[in-house]
Scaffold this motif. Structure first.
Motif, PDB file in Angstrom:
ATOM      1  N   GLY A 371       0.810  -1.204   0.000  1.00  0.00           N
ATOM      2  CA  GLY A 371       0.000   0.000   0.000  1.00  0.00           C
ATOM      3  C   GLY A 371       0.848   1.260   0.000  1.00  0.00           C
ATOM      4  O   GLY A 371       0.514   2.248  -0.662  1.00  0.00           O
ATOM      5  N   LEU A 372       1.956   1.225   0.736  1.00  0.00           N
ATOM      6  CA  LEU A 372       2.841   2.379   0.777  1.00  0.00           C
ATOM      7  C   LEU A 372       3.476   2.630  -0.588  1.00  0.00           C
ATOM      8  O   LEU A 372       3.611   3.778  -1.027  1.00  0.00           O
ATOM      9  CB  LEU A 372       3.927   2.155   1.831  1.00  0.00           C
ATOM     10  CG  LEU A 372       4.812   3.357   2.164  1.00  0.00           C
ATOM     11  CD1 LEU A 372       3.986   4.468   2.755  1.00  0.00           C
ATOM     12  CD2 LEU A 372       5.929   2.943   3.117  1.00  0.00           C
ATOM     13  N   SER A 373       3.863   1.559  -1.268  1.00  0.00           N
ATOM     14  CA  SER A 373       4.434   1.707  -2.608  1.00  0.00           C
ATOM     15  C   SER A 373       3.430   2.325  -3.567  1.00  0.00           C
ATOM     16  O   SER A 373       3.766   3.188  -4.388  1.00  0.00           O
ATOM     17  CB  SER A 373       4.904   0.349  -3.125  1.00  0.00           C
ATOM     18  OG  SER A 373       5.377   0.454  -4.446  1.00  0.00           O
ATOM     19  N   GLU A 374       2.175   1.915  -3.460  1.00  0.00           N
ATOM     20  CA  GLU A 374       1.131   2.487  -4.313  1.00  0.00           C
ATOM     21  C   GLU A 374       0.930   3.965  -4.008  1.00  0.00           C
ATOM     22  O   GLU A 374       0.790   4.792  -4.904  1.00  0.00           O
ATOM     23  CB  GLU A 374      -0.179   1.724  -4.124  1.00  0.00           C
ATOM     24  CG  GLU A 374      -1.305   2.220  -5.016  1.00  0.00           C
ATOM     25  CD  GLU A 374      -2.584   1.446  -4.788  1.00  0.00           C
ATOM     26  OE1 GLU A 374      -3.590   1.784  -5.438  1.00  0.00           O
ATOM     27  OE2 GLU A 374      -2.580   0.526  -3.944  1.00  0.00           O
ATOM     28  N   ARG A 375       0.926   4.286  -2.714  1.00  0.00           N
ATOM     29  CA  ARG A 375       0.737   5.689  -2.316  1.00  0.00           C
ATOM     30  C   ARG A 375       1.882   6.559  -2.850  1.00  0.00           C
ATOM     31  O   ARG A 375       1.649   7.659  -3.369  1.00  0.00           O
ATOM     32  CB  ARG A 375       0.659   5.783  -0.797  1.00  0.00           C
ATOM     33  CG  ARG A 375       0.463   7.184  -0.274  1.00  0.00           C
ATOM     34  CD  ARG A 375       0.557   7.199   1.244  1.00  0.00           C
ATOM     35  NE  ARG A 375      -0.578   6.516   1.836  1.00  0.00           N
ATOM     36  CZ  ARG A 375      -1.716   7.117   2.160  1.00  0.00           C
ATOM     37  NH1 ARG A 375      -1.860   8.406   1.938  1.00  0.00           N
ATOM     38  NH2 ARG A 375      -2.692   6.435   2.710  1.00  0.00           N
ATOM     39  N   VAL A 376       3.108   6.072  -2.736  1.00  0.00           N
ATOM     40  CA  VAL A 376       4.264   6.836  -3.199  1.00  0.00           C
ATOM     41  C   VAL A 376       4.231   6.986  -4.722  1.00  0.00           C
ATOM     42  O   VAL A 376       4.532   8.051  -5.270  1.00  0.00           O
ATOM     43  CB  VAL A 376       5.560   6.147  -2.733  1.00  0.00           C
ATOM     44  CG1 VAL A 376       6.776   6.793  -3.392  1.00  0.00           C
ATOM     45  CG2 VAL A 376       5.689   6.228  -1.221  1.00  0.00           C
ATOM     46  N   THR A 377       3.840   5.923  -5.422  1.00  0.00           N
ATOM     47  CA  THR A 377       3.756   5.988  -6.884  1.00  0.00           C
ATOM     48  C   THR A 377       2.717   7.011  -7.327  1.00  0.00           C
ATOM     49  O   THR A 377       2.934   7.780  -8.266  1.00  0.00           O
ATOM     50  CB  THR A 377       3.414   4.606  -7.453  1.00  0.00           C
ATOM     51  OG1 THR A 377       4.425   3.673  -7.047  1.00  0.00           O
ATOM     52  CG2 THR A 377       3.347   4.642  -8.971  1.00  0.00           C
ATOM     53  N   LEU A 378       1.559   7.031  -6.657  1.00  0.00           N
ATOM     54  CA  LEU A 378       0.530   8.011  -6.994  1.00  0.00           C
ATOM     55  C   LEU A 378       1.001   9.437  -6.734  1.00  0.00           C
ATOM     56  O   LEU A 378       0.547  10.367  -7.405  1.00  0.00           O
ATOM     57  CB  LEU A 378      -0.742   7.727  -6.183  1.00  0.00           C
ATOM     58  CG  LEU A 378      -1.494   6.438  -6.548  1.00  0.00           C
ATOM     59  CD1 LEU A 378      -2.674   6.233  -5.612  1.00  0.00           C
ATOM     60  CD2 LEU A 378      -1.965   6.477  -7.996  1.00  0.00           C
ATOM     61  N   ALA A 379       1.901   9.602  -5.764  1.00  0.00           N
ATOM     62  CA  ALA A 379       2.440  10.931  -5.474  1.00  0.00           C
ATOM     63  C   ALA A 379       3.568  11.310  -6.418  1.00  0.00           C
ATOM     64  O   ALA A 379       4.113  12.413  -6.310  1.00  0.00           O
ATOM     65  CB  ALA A 379       2.929  11.000  -4.024  1.00  0.00           C
ATOM     66  N   GLY A 380       3.951  10.415  -7.341  1.00  0.00           N
ATOM     67  CA  GLY A 380       5.010  10.704  -8.294  1.00  0.00           C
ATOM     68  C   GLY A 380       6.401  10.419  -7.781  1.00  0.00           C
ATOM     69  O   GLY A 380       7.381  10.932  -8.347  1.00  0.00           O
ATOM     70  N   GLY A 381       6.508   9.609  -6.719  1.00  0.00           N
ATOM     71  CA  GLY A 381       7.814   9.325  -6.145  1.00  0.00           C
ATOM     72  C   GLY A 381       8.303   7.917  -6.421  1.00  0.00           C
ATOM     73  O   GLY A 381       7.729   7.173  -7.216  1.00  0.00           O
ATOM     74  N   ARG A 382       9.368   7.553  -5.718  1.00  0.00           N
ATOM     75  CA  ARG A 382       9.979   6.226  -5.852  1.00  0.00           C
ATOM     76  C   ARG A 382      10.197   5.654  -4.462  1.00  0.00           C
ATOM     77  O   ARG A 382      10.371   6.398  -3.490  1.00  0.00           O
ATOM     78  CB  ARG A 382      11.322   6.295  -6.594  1.00  0.00           C
ATOM     79  CG  ARG A 382      11.268   7.102  -7.865  1.00  0.00           C
ATOM     80  CD  ARG A 382      12.586   7.015  -8.643  1.00  0.00           C
ATOM     81  NE  ARG A 382      13.771   7.282  -7.826  1.00  0.00           N
ATOM     82  CZ  ARG A 382      14.221   8.487  -7.546  1.00  0.00           C
ATOM     83  NH1 ARG A 382      13.548   9.558  -7.957  1.00  0.00           N
ATOM     84  NH2 ARG A 382      15.329   8.644  -6.839  1.00  0.00           N
TER      85      ARG A 382
END
Length: 402
Positions: A371-382
């Motif tokens: 879930g954290l990876s998805e949240r970071v991806t949606l924010a445009g991060g890595r």
């Protein structure tokens, strides 16, 4: 995905009992008009005695064959070519059948298949000539020549086919409209279902991010009370107090999450979510639970950090501390922030392996990092995580607009 038509939705190919009834009635009416016209043309003098067999045929056989042709119309949707052929053959011996044959030919033309229309049309012309020349010939010598009569029949048949073909085109157009409406309705339902699924996923992520931290603290203290029967009274009271305070805090956070997820009519959240401005409070809670946490010195100025990036970074640190407490109890966790406007915000949470190898691991759902990876991806991060030697490191890079 397909959808069934609504109860009040009228499909162009669907016939009701009234649609069938008026078509059969129209066929009989046309047949009666043709029969009267033929009788007046073949027997113009009412005082003249008609030929015996033609008079009997016109009065008895012709109407009977016309009724048979009208009855065949009930089956024209199931066997369109066969019914059109049968009614056409009957018109060669019955003028009353011409009404049913007109309806059947027009119905066949609505299918817009010329390989079916042309043979039946030619047969109609031939049957009309046979009836006019053999069964009911016009008396006298001033009748039309064969070619002229054939041309008239071709024109009449062409008009019937043109009318049926135009009806078929309109039905095809209406059918396409109905299919488009059904497709749009199905797509709308699919979008609604997708939005509901996305909202459920969002709620699940928020619940995990908010509650996992608190529940892990409760689990740790309750486990301490279960396995350490020799705790002094003051430490036991402290553990119970920590359980009570974290349980209450979990309920408070739960209300906050639900308040954020419920939006007002203008679409703005009712309560703000936690950001890096609340990081000192988060670290104090973790330290009060017995986890040693150190925040790196010389961190960046977070006053210009966008709120969405700050909120995502807070969730990253919260999840990293929760995982460290679960999988490496009693280990020191280091939180480091770096970056500048116009570049990226780097968040790093690192911890060594657990110093207490006999402690039972805290159970988890195993979806926190997903879930954290998805949240970071949606924010445009890595996001990157894993073991580097004896140290586990969770690193996230988020965009920091200038």
């Amino acid at each position: 995905m397909t959808s069934a038509p609504a109860l009040d939705e009228r499909l162009p190919d669907r016939l009701t009992w009234w649609d069938t009834t008026w078509r059969v009635g129209l066929a009989l009416l046309l047949g009666l008009v043709f029969w009267a016209f033929t009788a007046a043309l073949v027997f113009p003098d009412p005082d003249q005695e008609p030929e015996t067999w033609r008079g009997l045929w016109l009065v008895l056989v012709d109407p009977l064959l016309g009724l048979v042709a009208a009855g065949c119309l009930l089956l024209r949707r199931r066997w369109p070519v066969a019914i059109a052929t049968i009614t056409t053959l009957l018109t060669g011996a019955s003028t009353v059948a011409a009404g049913a044959q007109t309806i059947a030919l027009a119905s066949l033309a609505t299918r817009q298949r010329w390989r079916e229309i042309l043979p039946v049309g030619a047969l109609t012309v031939a049957a009309g000539l046979f009836s006019a020349r053999i069964i009911y010939p016009e008396p006298g010598t001033d009748s039309l020549p064969l070619w002229a009569e054939a041309l008239v029949n071709v024109l009449v048949v062409g008009i019937i086919i043109a009318v049926g073909y135009s009806i078929g085109s309109r039905r095809a157009l209406v059918r396409s409209w109905v299919e488009r409406a059904q497709t749009a309705e199905s797509e709308q339902r699919a979008r609604v279902a997708q939005a509901q699924t996305a909202e459920r996923s969002r709620i699940a992520r928020e619940m995990h991010d908010v509650l996992a931290h608190r529940i892990s603290l409760v689990t740790m203290h309750s486990g301490l009370l279960s396995y350490r029967q020799d705790l002094p009274e003051d430490e036991r009271r402290a553990a119970v107090t920590a359980i009570d305070s974290n349980a209450r805090a979990a309920l408070t956070d739960l209300r906050a999450v639900l308040g954020v997820l419920r939006e007002d009519d203008e679409g703005s959240p009712l309560r703000p979510q936690r950001t890096l401005a609340d990081l000192p409070e988060l670290l104090d809670d973790v330290r009060s639970a017995g986890t040693r946490v150190s925040l790196g010195e010389g961190g960046p100025d977070l006053t210009t950090l966008p709120e969405t990036t700050s909120r995502t970074a807070y969730r990253v640190i919260q999840e990293g501390l929760t995982n460290a407490r679960k999988h490496a109890p009693a280990a020191t966790v280091t939180v480091h922030l770096a970056g500048r406007p116009g570049s990226e915000l780097e968040v790093t949470i690192s911890n060594p392996r657990s110093l207490n190898r006999d402690a039972d691991p805290v159970p988890g759902a195993g979806v926190g990092l997903l879930g954290l990876s998805e949240r970071v991806t949606l924010a445009g991060g890595r996001l990157s995580h894993g073991w580097h030697g004896d140290e586990h490191r969770l690193a996230v890079w988020l965009p920091w607009a200038s």
